[in-house]
Design an enzyme around this catalytic site. Sequence first.
Site, PDB file in Angstrom:
ATOM      1  N   HIS A  69       0.856  -1.196   0.000  1.00 29.12           N
ATOM      2  CA  HIS A  69       0.000   0.000   0.000  1.00 29.12           C
ATOM      3  C   HIS A  69       0.892   1.246   0.000  1.00 29.12           C
ATOM      4  O   HIS A  69       1.965   1.235   0.621  1.00 29.12           O
ATOM      5  CB  HIS A  69      -0.900  -0.024   1.237  1.00 29.12           C
ATOM      6  CG  HIS A  69      -1.990   0.999   1.176  1.00 29.12           C
ATOM      7  ND1 HIS A  69      -1.767   2.321   1.482  1.00 29.12           N
ATOM      8  CD2 HIS A  69      -3.297   0.905   0.806  1.00 29.12           C
ATOM      9  CE1 HIS A  69      -2.901   2.988   1.317  1.00 29.12           C
ATOM     10  NE2 HIS A  69      -3.837   2.159   0.908  1.00 29.12           N
ATOM     11  N   GLU A  80      -3.656   2.082  -7.610  1.00 28.03           N
ATOM     12  CA  GLU A  80      -4.007   3.177  -6.708  1.00 28.03           C
ATOM     13  C   GLU A  80      -3.055   4.347  -6.951  1.00 28.03           C
ATOM     14  O   GLU A  80      -1.986   4.404  -6.323  1.00 28.03           O
ATOM     15  CB  GLU A  80      -3.891   2.715  -5.257  1.00 28.03           C
ATOM     16  CG  GLU A  80      -4.770   1.538  -4.913  1.00 28.03           C
ATOM     17  CD  GLU A  80      -5.174   1.540  -3.450  1.00 28.03           C
ATOM     18  OE1 GLU A  80      -6.376   1.543  -3.185  1.00 28.03           O
ATOM     19  OE2 GLU A  80      -4.297   1.583  -2.574  1.00 28.03           O
TER      20      GLU A  80
HETATM   21  C1  PEP Z   1      -6.767   3.045   0.198  1.00 29.48           C
HETATM   22  O1  PEP Z   1      -6.720   2.952   1.408  1.00 29.48           O
HETATM   23  O2  PEP Z   1      -6.170   2.226  -0.495  1.00 29.48           O
HETATM   24  C2  PEP Z   1      -7.523   4.133  -0.415  1.00 29.48           C
HETATM   25  C3  PEP Z   1      -7.662   4.129  -1.710  1.00 29.48           C
HETATM   26  O3  PEP Z   1      -8.014   5.080   0.424  1.00 29.48           O
HETATM   27  P1  PEP Z   1      -9.097   6.210   0.082  1.00 29.48           P
HETATM   28  O4  PEP Z   1     -10.277   5.519  -0.563  1.00 29.48           O
HETATM   29  O5  PEP Z   1      -9.428   6.817   1.393  1.00 29.48           O
HETATM   30  O6  PEP Z   1      -8.456   7.162  -0.875  1.00 29.48           O
END
Ligand code: PEP
Length: 261
Positions: free
Chosen positions: A94, A166
């Site tokens: 992450h 992400e």
């Molecule tokens: C995450 O924790 O991977 C994330 C995408 O958080 P958020 O949705 O708060 O941006």
Amino acid sequence: MKRTLIVGNWKMHLNVAQSSLLVARLHKHIDGHRDIEVVLAPSMVALQPISTQIDRRRFRLAAQDAYHKDEGAYTGEVSFHMLRDLVHYVIVGHSERRIFFNEGLDVVRDKVSACVRNGMTPILCVGETAQERAGGETKQVLHDQVVSALSNLTGVEVANMVIAYEPVWAISTFGGQIAKPSDVVGEMAFIRHQITELYGSHVSKHTRIIYGGSVDDHSARAYLEIDDCDGVLPGNASLNYHKFTGIVDSAYKMNRDKKDD
Ligand code: PEP
């Protein structure tokens, strides 16, 4: 058919009592769906009690991280080996781990390997920072993160894993700039292309690629409609009962609409 995957990352929020309360509420709303898989990632301390509370036909559990050595003198760490009968998934790499805890490519690779070795499914997070995107480095960053993390895995193991795209700039922690689906469609296709290059299309078509970055009940469906998107990974929104159940409902409605077509 791949099941649509919804992974709620609770980060370092909710103590055991609060986690249990949220799970009890979610149980009332979320039924088991054949084509949707709902995964909860509570804090490490809540995993054990939540594992005895959840109906496993409706929810699966993920740990948010683990340590790649199976056991030893590593004060404060919890190993993948210790989690093996408790969770189905472990989030690895992450951006909060990569940035706040300096986890580099080698650490992430070792964690992915340890996860698979211990019989769990990694949810590998990859994504570029705002600076890297502005500098035109997105593809290089994604390439390096994907190739390195998968380097010890077989094709079958890669087919079974999950990769979460992400973009760091879209995560609430790092500014939460809202990415339009058109901003991320190319990157998600690029990740699948990388897997095809490494393992062939028979593997890459099975690997689930999901999107994360400030997803909520209003935006989820637009991401889920992306061709290469097999699910979403909400952080903040997963802590909110209405938002999280709204995201699950969006997936349900989308799959139902597709069947009706
Ligand atoms: C995450 O924790 O991977 C994330 C995408 O958080 P958020 O949705 O708060 O941006």
